[in-house]
Design a protein around this motif. Structure first.
Motif, short mmCIF file in Angstrom:
data_model
loop_
_atom_site.label_atom_id
_atom_site.label_comp_id
_atom_site.label_asym_id
_atom_site.label_seq_id
_atom_site.Cartn_x
_atom_site.Cartn_y
_atom_site.Cartn_z
N ALA A 73 20.17 44.08 -53.05
CA ALA A 73 20.35 45.12 -53.37
C ALA A 73 21.37 45.29 -54.49
N ALA A 80 18.09 46.08 -61.60
CA ALA A 80 17.54 45.78 -60.32
C ALA A 80 16.74 44.66 -60.31
N ILE A 83 17.22 41.71 -57.97
CA ILE A 83 16.97 41.86 -56.74
C ILE A 83 15.97 40.63 -56.50
#
Length: 335
Positions: A73, A80, A83
């Motif tokens: 996370a 992002a 991730i």
């Protein structure tokens, strides 16, 4: 999450605990990492033991600076797309002379600044990645802080140690002639396998005489020093004029007294290396070199012992007892 922790300093078996703690969440600029392997360094052990009066900067501390795992996370401001990325971690607890972070890598999860989670080369396992933050980066800084060592003669003191083993590799692969001091036949083999051209058993030989003989009396260009206090006289005897000593520890005597003119008369350069205080540009250069060496299959990461996180006290005691290779603990299944 399951974690190892301590609430007071002292002997490993007395103060280290294993149990459940609240899961962390990533804050702004942070990533949440599922820790697959946690490396133990002498600094971690000293901190837990209360070495030289070190106290508790926090009511509860999860130990260990180094680790490796997967980003699961990200916090605000972090891409992002990271991730799922395999990473190795550095300086998870902060350095000396600062309060640092309460939560290190001896846990199933850690929230840490995204810059301190470096992509782990696919050629390296999580266990190997957990050995890079302090040992490999300290070695890189010690070897290259004053430029390339190609064509130079480099003495690595304690060549079979965690930092020394990386320093031997890096110096040799850069084109240096590497001489390493060791304390046993097993240590000699370990250092030779890493790239040391010559090893000298400090317990059985006159180290200074041997080095001067090997260099036709000229001495060495650089010294990577594991214990400045113990080896200061040797360094002054075998260093070339205007050579450099890169010392990263002085455990035998934290307040060494040196012979000023023994060093001044040869224009010696004394550089103190602190793995927790590497400048950002130098850190990025070290990360890049480690990645390149790993990618080419030329980086050796020596792992001497592994433990489950539940056996954290035994793992710390193994570090204190010494032995070849790094010590790694696994929060989950071995990785």
């Amino acid at each position: 999450m399951r974690a190892a922790f301590y609430e007071r300093t002292g002997p490993a078996g007395d103060v280290l605990k294993f149990g459940d703690l609240t899961d962390p969440a990533p804050g702004p600029g942070e990533v949440l990492v599922a820790v697959r392997a946690s490396g133990i360094n002498p600094a971690d052990v000293k901190r837990r033991a209360g070495w030289r009066g070190m106290g508790m900067d926090h009511p509860l501390i999860i130990p260990h600076t180094d680790g490796a795992g997967e980003i699961i996370a990200v916090g605000p401001g972090v891409d992002a797309g990271r991730i799922g990325e395999r990473v190795w971690l550095w300086n998870a607890q902060g350095g000396y002379r600062q309060k640092g972070r309460a939560y290190g890598t001896a846990a199933e999860l850690i929230a840490i600044d995204a810059r301190q989670a470096v992509r782990l080369n696919d050629h390296l396992t999580f266990a190997e990645g957990a050995c890079l933050g302090v040992p490999a980066m300290t070695a890189h800084r010690a070897v290259f802080a004053d430029g390339s060592v190609a064509g130079k003669t480099v003495l690595v003191s304690g060549a079979a140690g965690a930092v020394g083993h990386f320093a031997v590799q890096m110096a040799a692969l850069d084109g240096a002639r590497v001489i390493g001091t060791v304390s046993s036949d097993a240590s000699a083999r370990h250092a030779t396998d890493a790239g040391a051209e010559i090893t000298i058993n400090r317990k059985a030989e006159d180290v200074a005489a041997r080095i001067l003989d090997l260099t036709d009396g000229a001495g060495v260009d650089r010294i990577i020093e594991v214990d400045f206090a113990a080896n200061a006289a040797l360094a002054a005897a075998v260093l070339k004029p205007n050579g450099t000593i890169a010392a990263y520890s002085s455990s035998s005597n934290p307040e060494p007294v040196l012979s000023y003119y023994a060093f001044a008369s040869i224009g010696a350069n004394l550089r103190f290396i602190q793995g927790f205080a590497i400048p950002e540009d130098a850190h990025r250069a070290g990360e890049a070199r480690i990645d390149a060496l790993a990618g080419s299959g030329r980086l050796q990461v020596a792992i001497g012992a592994t433990f489950s996180l539940a056996d954290i006290a035994l793992a710390h005691e193994r570090v204190e007892a010494g032995g070849l290779g790094n010590v790694v603990v696994f929060p989950g299944d071995p990785a």
